[in-house]
Design a protein around this motif. Structure first.
Motif, short mmCIF file in Angstrom:
data_model
loop_
_atom_site.label_atom_id
_atom_site.label_comp_id
_atom_site.label_asym_id
_atom_site.label_seq_id
_atom_site.Cartn_x
_atom_site.Cartn_y
_atom_site.Cartn_z
N GLY A 159 2.83 -2.86 -17.51
CA GLY A 159 3.93 -1.35 -16.61
C GLY A 159 5.32 -1.79 -16.98
O GLY A 159 5.93 -1.25 -17.18
N LEU A 160 5.61 -3.96 -17.44
CA LEU A 160 6.87 -3.90 -17.43
C LEU A 160 7.95 -3.41 -18.26
O LEU A 160 8.86 -2.91 -18.47
CB LEU A 160 7.43 -5.06 -16.84
N LEU A 161 7.06 -3.88 -19.60
CA LEU A 161 7.36 -3.78 -20.91
C LEU A 161 7.66 -1.49 -21.18
O LEU A 161 8.74 -1.45 -21.30
CB LEU A 161 6.88 -4.06 -22.04
N ALA A 162 6.13 -0.48 -20.20
CA ALA A 162 6.65 0.34 -20.57
C ALA A 162 7.19 0.95 -19.57
O ALA A 162 8.33 2.19 -19.60
CB ALA A 162 5.03 0.86 -19.68
N VAL A 163 7.66 1.12 -18.77
CA VAL A 163 8.24 1.69 -17.94
C VAL A 163 10.20 0.96 -18.27
O VAL A 163 11.51 2.31 -17.99
CB VAL A 163 8.54 0.92 -16.15
N THR A 164 10.28 -0.03 -18.63
CA THR A 164 11.60 -0.46 -18.76
C THR A 164 12.03 0.14 -19.87
O THR A 164 13.75 0.48 -20.18
CB THR A 164 11.95 -1.77 -19.17
N ILE A 208 15.66 -3.84 -11.14
CA ILE A 208 14.99 -2.07 -11.08
C ILE A 208 13.29 -2.56 -11.16
O ILE A 208 12.15 -2.02 -10.45
CB ILE A 208 15.85 -1.54 -10.51
N THR A 209 13.40 -1.91 -12.68
CA THR A 209 12.08 -2.04 -13.49
C THR A 209 11.17 -3.13 -12.28
O THR A 209 9.49 -2.70 -12.55
CB THR A 209 12.09 -1.68 -14.82
N THR A 210 11.48 -4.45 -12.53
CA THR A 210 10.79 -5.26 -12.25
C THR A 210 10.03 -4.53 -10.46
O THR A 210 8.83 -5.33 -10.75
CB THR A 210 11.68 -6.69 -12.08
N LEU A 261 19.63 -12.85 -10.90
CA LEU A 261 18.30 -13.65 -9.27
C LEU A 261 18.39 -11.82 -9.04
O LEU A 261 16.87 -12.00 -7.86
CB LEU A 261 19.59 -13.94 -9.13
N THR A 262 18.78 -11.08 -8.87
CA THR A 262 17.99 -10.17 -8.08
C THR A 262 17.26 -9.31 -8.74
O THR A 262 16.68 -8.62 -7.41
CB THR A 262 19.27 -8.40 -8.29
N ALA A 263 16.46 -10.48 -9.99
CA ALA A 263 15.50 -9.49 -10.62
C ALA A 263 14.35 -10.21 -9.80
O ALA A 263 12.97 -9.36 -8.93
CB ALA A 263 14.90 -9.77 -11.82
N LEU A 264 14.03 -11.23 -8.74
CA LEU A 264 13.73 -12.20 -8.12
C LEU A 264 13.39 -11.67 -6.91
O LEU A 264 12.58 -11.54 -6.37
CB LEU A 264 13.46 -13.83 -8.84
N ILE A 310 14.53 -0.03 1.01
CA ILE A 310 14.79 -1.19 1.40
C ILE A 310 15.85 -1.72 0.25
O ILE A 310 16.69 -1.91 0.18
CB ILE A 310 13.92 -2.08 1.65
N THR A 311 14.98 -1.43 -1.12
CA THR A 311 15.90 -1.91 -2.24
C THR A 311 16.68 -0.71 -2.50
O THR A 311 17.82 -0.78 -3.24
CB THR A 311 14.40 -1.43 -3.30
N VAL A 312 16.85 0.21 -2.35
CA VAL A 312 17.52 1.52 -2.37
C VAL A 312 19.02 0.87 -1.38
O VAL A 312 19.93 1.47 -1.93
CB VAL A 312 17.17 2.77 -1.98
#
Length: 376
Positions: free
Chosen positions: A15-20, A67-69, A287-290, A320-322
């Protein structure tokens, strides 16, 4: 990794590969539309177009990867919860932290890729992109000329051609040159052709008139000098070449160059402060990805199971993320203006993940829980 870990990790990684890749391709397509005209109307080769626009991709990926993560982790775990897969795994004795292990592994890989991009590939590709821009503006001015349009080559040179034939010959040419202060020149010619020289592009004009305003001493009014010619040549490259000695953009610089700029560059204190703030943003951004992945896990793996609760979890996680993204933009702007707030950049990158992790392990020390335990 156990079989369950591999099962979850495959879904997350795919999913991460496809979305990114999809989102990066979409952003690349929208940004590359600015250069389509150079290919269709002005003769820029397709190879140069692909190379030029591809240099923007590392910067896109570095921005969208956290964001995609988050998106992939949240949607995969919410879908598994809706399909009862997480219910079965929990019934088998797997704790939320045990279920979160594949996502944390994927987030750690995203962090490593983010550091690779921010520390090395983004400065390299952005520097190459700026050099291509310089070449197009100063060395490849021929592609900037379009028939029937007054084309500006820099801020002080304007070229007009009534028609452009297939062999490159220009018909009905007008050149207005203001590169010499106080002595603008206007040239009108029947035809011409653009040639490339080691000093830059030149246009060879045939059968025309050169008019220049000559300043006269003792306060006398300027005089117009007109000169007819059979053949003349005009340099289309910028006379001052200001972009060759320009200060490099912050995205072209390495972290040491941002933290400690060369004093010989003569940067203003405001620019030094901005570079310092952007250096810390670049170091903390991966670090925001984690952190975002942990936020997604906290939303998806905690709370009571509800048969139709997937939409609520998605809305809560996205909201929350927005909010975190909006706060991050505010903190980033504040840190570049005033370096005493740089520590907030690191707090924004780390604190959401720490809070989400604390929530996932049961929120130990929460007053409400202690009250319940005492009542029991």
């Amino acid at each position: 990794m156990t079989r369950i870990d591999r099962y979850i990790f495959r879904q997350l990684a795919g999913g991460l590969l496809a979305v990114t890749a999809g989102l990066a391709a979409l952003v690349w397509l929208t940004q590359s539309l600015r250069f389509i005209e150079l290919v269709l109307d002005r003769g820029l080769s397709l190879g140069v177009f692909i190379e030029l626009t591809s240099l923007m991709l590392p910067g896109f990926v570095a921005v969208i990867l956290p964001i995609t993560t988050f998106v992939v982790v949240l949607f995969v775990y919410v879908r598994m919860n809706s399909d009862r897969e997480l219910v079965v795994m929990r019934a088998a004795g797997l704790s939320p932290m045990r279920l979160a292990r594949p996502a944390i592994t994927l987030a750690a890989i995203s962090v490593a890729i983010g550091y690779l991009l921010n520390m090395w590939l983004v400065p390299l590709s952005h520097g190459a992109f700026r050099m291509w821009q310089f070449e197009i503006r100063n060395q490849m001015a021929a592609i900037l000329l379009q028939e029937g349009v007054f084309s500006s080559v820099g801020n002080d040179l304007t070229v007009y051609a009534r028609a452009r034939e297939r062999d490159g010959t220009l018909r009905g040419i007008l050149v207005h040159d203001q590169r010499e202060p106080g002595a603008p020149v206007t040239i009108i010619a029947e035809q011409g052709r653009i040639t490339t020289t080691p000093q830059g592009p030149r246009v060879l004009l045939i059968n025309g008139v050169r008019e220049q305003m000559e300043q006269r001493p003792n306060g006398q009014p300027p005089r117009l000098n007109a000169l007819s010619f059979a053949e003349n040549s005009v340099d289309l490259a910028r006379a001052t070449r200001q972009e060759e000695v320009r200060a490099r953009d912050s995205r072209e610089r390495s972290i040491p160059e941002l933290l400690d700029p060369d004093p010989e560059e003569g940067l203003r204190p405001r620019d030094v402060a901005r570079f310092y703030g952007e250096a810390h943003q670049r170091m903390s951004a991966p670090l925001t990805a984690l952190s975002y992945a942990l936020v997604a896990l906290a939303v998806a793996l905690t709370g009571q199971f509800r048969r139709h609760g997937g939409g609520l979890r998605l809305a809560a996680g996205i909201g929350i993320t927005v909010a975190l993204l909006a706060v991050g933009l505010t903190i980033g702007n504040l840190a570049t203006r005033e370096n005493s707030f740089v520590w907030l950049v690191w707090v924004h990158a780390i604190a959401p993940g720490v809070i989400a992790l604390w929530w996932m392990i049961g929120a130990p020390g929460l007053p409400r829980q202690r009250a319940r335990t005492a009542a029991a």
